[in-house]
Design an enzyme around this catalytic site. Structure first.
Site, mmCIF file in Angstrom:
data_model
loop_
_atom_site.group_PDB
_atom_site.id
_atom_site.type_symbol
_atom_site.label_atom_id
_atom_site.label_comp_id
_atom_site.label_asym_id
_atom_site.label_seq_id
_atom_site.Cartn_x
_atom_site.Cartn_y
_atom_site.Cartn_z
ATOM 1 N N ASP A 1 0.859 -1.183 0.000
ATOM 2 C CA ASP A 1 0.000 0.000 0.000
ATOM 3 C C ASP A 1 0.895 1.233 0.000
ATOM 4 O OD1 ASP A 1 -2.529 1.313 0.078
ATOM 5 O OD2 ASP A 1 -2.221 1.731 2.213
ATOM 6 N N LYS B 1 -1.552 21.921 -8.832
ATOM 7 C CA LYS B 1 -0.959 22.803 -9.828
ATOM 8 C C LYS B 1 -0.141 22.022 -10.858
ATOM 9 C CE LYS B 1 -0.711 26.688 -6.589
ATOM 10 N NZ LYS B 1 0.174 27.648 -5.881
ATOM 11 N N GLU C 1 5.112 5.068 3.536
ATOM 12 C CA GLU C 1 4.624 6.427 3.812
ATOM 13 C C GLU C 1 5.807 7.386 3.931
ATOM 14 O OE1 GLU C 1 2.906 9.793 4.501
ATOM 15 O OE2 GLU C 1 1.693 8.040 3.972
ATOM 16 N N ASP D 1 -1.606 12.531 -2.063
ATOM 17 C CA ASP D 1 -1.590 13.995 -2.056
ATOM 18 C C ASP D 1 -1.858 14.484 -3.476
ATOM 19 O OD1 ASP D 1 -0.987 13.910 0.606
ATOM 20 O OD2 ASP D 1 1.160 14.294 0.348
ATOM 21 N N ASP E 1 -10.526 10.846 -4.384
ATOM 22 C CA ASP E 1 -11.772 11.603 -4.433
ATOM 23 C C ASP E 1 -11.594 12.880 -5.251
ATOM 24 O OD1 ASP E 1 -10.042 12.436 -2.368
ATOM 25 O OD2 ASP E 1 -11.648 13.558 -1.392
ATOM 26 N N ASN F 1 10.409 7.691 0.327
ATOM 27 C CA ASN F 1 9.823 8.168 -0.918
ATOM 28 C C ASN F 1 9.897 7.050 -1.949
ATOM 29 O OD1 ASN F 1 9.107 9.453 -3.281
ATOM 30 N ND2 ASN F 1 10.490 11.196 -3.020
#
EC number: 2.1.1.33
Length: 211
Positions: free
Chosen positions: A40, A121, A65, A117, A153, A92
């Protein structure tokens, strides 16, 4: 235990996060490394891998994470609950992903990227998680029949992830519709639960690694 407070967004391009993820000795974090592995990516507080590990003891689960305090908290929770099929890594995923996946056990069967995230932009597109190099690394690491679940979402973010994986010839969609109405794994993330409560749509798709 007090809930850890962290910054909502972290710049993955900053020098602090440019180290290759170091894999652990898998035999020390899982009591059976032969079980199928679910990765995940961007697991946040790790509640989704935690619930999956509790419901599927015949699988191993790994959460990655970029916010280290969340990883420390998640591993403490997993250890406290005595889960031997769950582990979390800080780092990362987009720093030399091929090198990271080359150290994986040969049991990887599923990858999920859920509510990453958004980085709205255009100039921040390189900060989004589903970079071409990562997609290629996942394709090379998954066996035929392996799965990739994508969810967000934010429709442009979901579409961007969908397009990145669709551009890779090693993946096909498991469904004819653009988006899945339900989570095929049956375990919602914290963000997914919040979206449901707010009646906010979630855009998700499931892909399979081709032979």
């Amino acid at each position: 235990m007090a809930r850890v407070r962290i910054r909502q967004h972290v710049n993955p391009l900053s020098e602090k996060y440019r180290q290759v993820l170091a894999c652990p000795d898998w035999a020390t974090v899982y009591d059976d490394v032969q079980r199928p592995l679910h990765l995940d990516i961007g697991c946040a507080r790790g509640r989704f891998p935690l619930k999956m590990a509790q419901q599927h003891p015949d699988w191993n689960f790994l959460g990655v994470e970029i916010r280290q305090p969340l990883v420390l908290e998640a591993n403490e929770t997993g250890d406290r609950l005595g889960l031997k099929n769950l582990h979390y890594l800080f780092g990362n995923i987009n720093v030399e992903p091929e090198k990271f996946f080359s150290a994986f056990p040969p049991t990887l069967q599923r990858v999920s990227i859920q509510f990453p995230d958004p980085w709205f932009k255009q100039r921040h597109n390189k900060r989004r998680v589903a970079q071409p190099e990562l997609v290629t690394a996942i394709a090379n690491a998954l066996p035929p029949g392996g799965e990739v679940l994508l969810q967000s979402d934010v429709e442009p973010v979901a579409q961007d992830m969908r397009d990145r994986f669709a551009e890779n010839d090693n993946f096909v969609f498991t469904h004819d519709t653009p988006w899945l109405a339900e989570n095929p794994l049956g375990v919602p993330t914290e963000r997914e639960i919040a979206c449901f409560n707010l009646q906010r749509p979630v855009y998700r798709c499931l892909l399979q690694r081709t032979p």
